[in-house]
Motif scaffolding. Structure first.
Motif, PDB file in Angstrom:
ATOM      1  N   LEU A   1       0.824  -1.213   0.000  1.00 21.74           N
ATOM      2  CA  LEU A   1       0.000   0.000   0.000  1.00 21.74           C
ATOM      3  C   LEU A   1       0.857   1.262   0.000  1.00 21.74           C
ATOM      4  O   LEU A   1       0.519   2.252  -0.664  1.00 21.74           O
ATOM      5  N   LEU A   2       1.949   1.235   0.744  1.00 18.92           N
ATOM      6  CA  LEU A   2       2.857   2.390   0.751  1.00 18.92           C
ATOM      7  C   LEU A   2       3.446   2.635  -0.637  1.00 18.92           C
ATOM      8  O   LEU A   2       3.500   3.774  -1.115  1.00 18.92           O
ATOM      9  N   VAL A   3       3.875   1.562  -1.290  1.00 17.13           N
ATOM     10  CA  VAL A   3       4.440   1.690  -2.638  1.00 17.13           C
ATOM     11  C   VAL A   3       3.374   2.182  -3.613  1.00 17.13           C
ATOM     12  O   VAL A   3       3.622   3.082  -4.424  1.00 17.13           O
TER      13      VAL A   3
ATOM     14  N   ALA B   1      -0.459   0.039  -9.168  1.00 20.54           N
ATOM     15  CA  ALA B   1      -1.198  -1.037  -8.495  1.00 20.54           C
ATOM     16  C   ALA B   1      -0.456  -2.363  -8.668  1.00 20.54           C
ATOM     17  O   ALA B   1      -0.323  -3.141  -7.716  1.00 20.54           O
ATOM     18  N   VAL B   2       0.064  -2.594  -9.872  1.00 20.56           N
ATOM     19  CA  VAL B   2       0.847  -3.810 -10.112  1.00 20.56           C
ATOM     20  C   VAL B   2       2.100  -3.806  -9.245  1.00 20.56           C
ATOM     21  O   VAL B   2       2.479  -4.831  -8.663  1.00 20.56           O
ATOM     22  N   MET B   3       2.738  -2.654  -9.115  1.00 23.31           N
ATOM     23  CA  MET B   3       3.940  -2.559  -8.281  1.00 23.31           C
ATOM     24  C   MET B   3       3.611  -2.803  -6.810  1.00 23.31           C
ATOM     25  O   MET B   3       4.397  -3.415  -6.088  1.00 23.31           O
ATOM     26  N   GLY B   4       2.468  -2.307  -6.344  1.00 23.58           N
ATOM     27  CA  GLY B   4       2.056  -2.564  -4.967  1.00 23.58           C
ATOM     28  C   GLY B   4       1.871  -4.055  -4.717  1.00 23.58           C
ATOM     29  O   GLY B   4       2.317  -4.590  -3.696  1.00 23.58           O
ATOM     30  N   LEU B   5       1.219  -4.730  -5.666  1.00 25.05           N
ATOM     31  CA  LEU B   5       1.057  -6.178  -5.550  1.00 25.05           C
ATOM     32  C   LEU B   5       2.409  -6.886  -5.650  1.00 25.05           C
ATOM     33  O   LEU B   5       2.678  -7.852  -4.932  1.00 25.05           O
ATOM     34  N   ALA B   6       3.261  -6.380  -6.529  1.00 20.69           N
ATOM     35  CA  ALA B   6       4.581  -6.998  -6.710  1.00 20.69           C
ATOM     36  C   ALA B   6       5.418  -6.877  -5.445  1.00 20.69           C
ATOM     37  O   ALA B   6       6.109  -7.828  -5.066  1.00 20.69           O
ATOM     38  N   VAL B   7       5.379  -5.717  -4.785  1.00 20.43           N
ATOM     39  CA  VAL B   7       6.186  -5.570  -3.571  1.00 20.43           C
ATOM     40  C   VAL B   7       5.673  -6.499  -2.473  1.00 20.43           C
ATOM     41  O   VAL B   7       6.453  -7.013  -1.679  1.00 20.43           O
TER      42      VAL B   7
END
Length: 146
Positions: free
Chosen positions: A36-38, A121-127
């Motif tokens: 969520l932070l990312v 959103a993809v990056m948040g899931l990826a992190v």
């Protein structure tokens, strides 16, 4: 020789206890919070407002610091980026960051709205996934070196 064997056994017990503690305190909550932070920070670029992005960056840093401090207190250990740990998850994360930057440039160059938000959103899931992967790899590394 017996003294060295005893010290080695103490070291093995400490590593096992650390691995157990990491498994016990490594819930999905940490990974979701990081995701969520990312997403909040990277997604702020979709506004095209540098004040909002700057504020999101400050919130990201403060939130990240809170997560790190609370995690370190619960697990009773520190992760030092200079120490060698599982490298593959970090390499994947770096590749994802580069991909996000390339995708974000599409929105800036060709004015394709919503691309940055979707990529964020993809990056948040990826992190979340990379964080979980790195944690499991670290515990496996601790256990394999016993």
């Amino acid at each position: 020789m017996a003294h060295a064997a005893a010290q080695l056994e103490v070291l093995r017990a400490d590593r096992k206890a650390l691995a157990d503690r990491l498994e016990r305190h490594s819930s999905w909550g940490w990974d979701v919070t990081l995701g969520l932070l990312v997403f909040g920070f990277l997604g702020s670029y979709a506004t095209h407002d540098w004040w909002i992005t700057g504020a999101a960056f400050v919130l990201f840093l403060v939130g990240l610091r809170v997560v790190v401090v609370v995690w370190q207190r619960r697990v009773r250990m520190r992760i030092d980026a200079r120490e060698r740990g599982p490298q593959r998850p970090l390499q994947v994360w770096l590749a994802l960051c580069i991909a996000w930057a390339l995708v974000a440039s599409l929105e800036l160059v060709w004015d394709v709205r919503g691309v940055v938000l979707a990529a964020s959103a993809v990056m948040g899931l990826a992190v979340m996934g990379v964080s979980r992967w790195w944690g499991r790899a670290f515990v496996a590394q601790l256990r394999s070196e016993l």
